[in-house]
Design an enzyme around this catalytic site. Sequence first.
Site, mmCIF file in Angstrom:
data_model
loop_
_atom_site.group_PDB
_atom_site.id
_atom_site.type_symbol
_atom_site.label_atom_id
_atom_site.label_comp_id
_atom_site.label_asym_id
_atom_site.label_seq_id
_atom_site.Cartn_x
_atom_site.Cartn_y
_atom_site.Cartn_z
ATOM 1 N N LYS A 79 24.162 26.940 8.029
ATOM 2 C CA LYS A 79 25.442 26.948 7.305
ATOM 3 C C LYS A 79 25.385 26.114 6.022
ATOM 4 O O LYS A 79 24.433 25.388 5.789
ATOM 5 C CB LYS A 79 26.560 26.447 8.221
HETATM 6 C C1 PLP Z 1 31.120 34.164 11.660
HETATM 7 C C2 PLP Z 1 30.593 33.212 12.682
HETATM 8 N N1 PLP Z 1 31.358 32.914 13.748
HETATM 9 C C3 PLP Z 1 30.967 32.045 14.683
HETATM 10 C C4 PLP Z 1 29.747 31.413 14.590
HETATM 11 C C5 PLP Z 1 29.363 30.505 15.700
HETATM 12 O O1 PLP Z 1 29.107 29.219 15.275
HETATM 13 P P1 PLP Z 1 28.046 28.312 16.091
HETATM 14 O O2 PLP Z 1 26.684 28.861 15.820
HETATM 15 O O3 PLP Z 1 28.245 26.940 15.533
HETATM 16 O O4 PLP Z 1 28.417 28.401 17.529
HETATM 17 C C6 PLP Z 1 28.918 31.670 13.478
HETATM 18 C C7 PLP Z 1 27.634 31.012 13.230
HETATM 19 O O5 PLP Z 1 26.719 30.794 13.887
HETATM 20 C C8 PLP Z 1 29.330 32.611 12.517
HETATM 21 O O6 PLP Z 1 28.552 32.917 11.482
#
Ligand code: PLP
Length: 357
Positions: free
Chosen positions: A176
């Site tokens: 990110k």
């Molecule tokens: C659009 C979106 N939603 C949810 C997530 C979930 O986040 P995490 O990986 O921190 O659980 C991500 C990224 O990984 C994402 O790109």
Amino acid sequence: MSGNELKYIEKVFESNYIAPLGEYVNKFEDSIKNYTGTKNALAVTSGTAAIHLALRVLGIDKGDDVLASTFTFIGSVNAILYQGANPVFIDSDKESWNLSPKLLNKYLCECDKKPKALIVTHLYGQCADIEKIANICNLHGVYLIEDAAESLGATYNGRHTGTFGDFGIYSFNGNKILTTSGGGMLVSPNKDWIDKAKFYSTQAKEPFIHYEHEEYGYNYRMSNVLAAIGVGQMEVIEERVQKKREIFKWYKEFLKNCDEVEFMPELDNSRGNRWLTAMIFKKSDYNEIMKALEQVNVESRPLWKPMHMQKLFKNNKAIVDGTSEELFKKGLCVASSTTMNKGDVQMICDVIKDNLI
Ligand SMILES: Cc1ncc(COP(=O)(O)O)c(C=O)c1O
């Protein structure tokens, strides 16, 4: 890394407080509050955990319908399944490539079973038409959760994505715009909800000196060590957004004479963070372009495969008009690291141009 992260981690070690609470967890939450303008924030282990907590606090349960963007990453919707609820997918519009307010409104006006909530994604850091979407949700009594996992720093009418809904979430996963290696943040204008989410995120311990439980919870709280990285990263968030937007501008400049190429749009009155530069090719085969980029050791990826096209969701309802399927068939996201310079982007664009029809 921005430079200060290691210094802050050392402070955490000096304090001998490496638990999932501590000074830097509070500091990280405060920095997100100050930056986005949200009133309440809770640092957790991932963006997925943040969405799960939002659904749990809102009382989303077995058999409930939850609307979601179909054009998204599965992390947006997995938590709907954790709650035993049914995702119902809504397609994108051409203006934003994000959830279509028109399709949303039509579905809510016509459906027999009212969904409890909507999870709308601001994909690739670009804003969905969030004011319209929030108004529609309000009108129909549907809770709004904004998946701003990819869009920290993006604003609509000057207001940060993640702050329009009942809940917003950010991700600090390794890829990110800002990372803690893994982590997430849940935000809400409602303090009681964030307090409840905090309770669930720490095993739902009742407030007694001994261990007393009336409900089940999760182990979702962020560690003080990772929060220290987050505090360091937040010091450079605006620089990162500017750099990502500059990288996008370079792509646009070097591909400006290519009618074949169309970039992910930006809605009027919005500022996306251009987390990844995303584009579609009208006739050219993106596989050829991807292979050619691989030859020069540059990674690119197809756009997210819509959720309604995934086997996992073959029995789920989807309100679609072909927009996201078309984007998936034609699109790539290209290298967008903030360590890139204009020469890197020019080289990538030369490879792309050489492989266009
Ligand atoms: C659009 C979106 N939603 C949810 C997530 C979930 O986040 P995490 O990986 O921190 O659980 C991500 C990224 O990984 C994402 O790109």
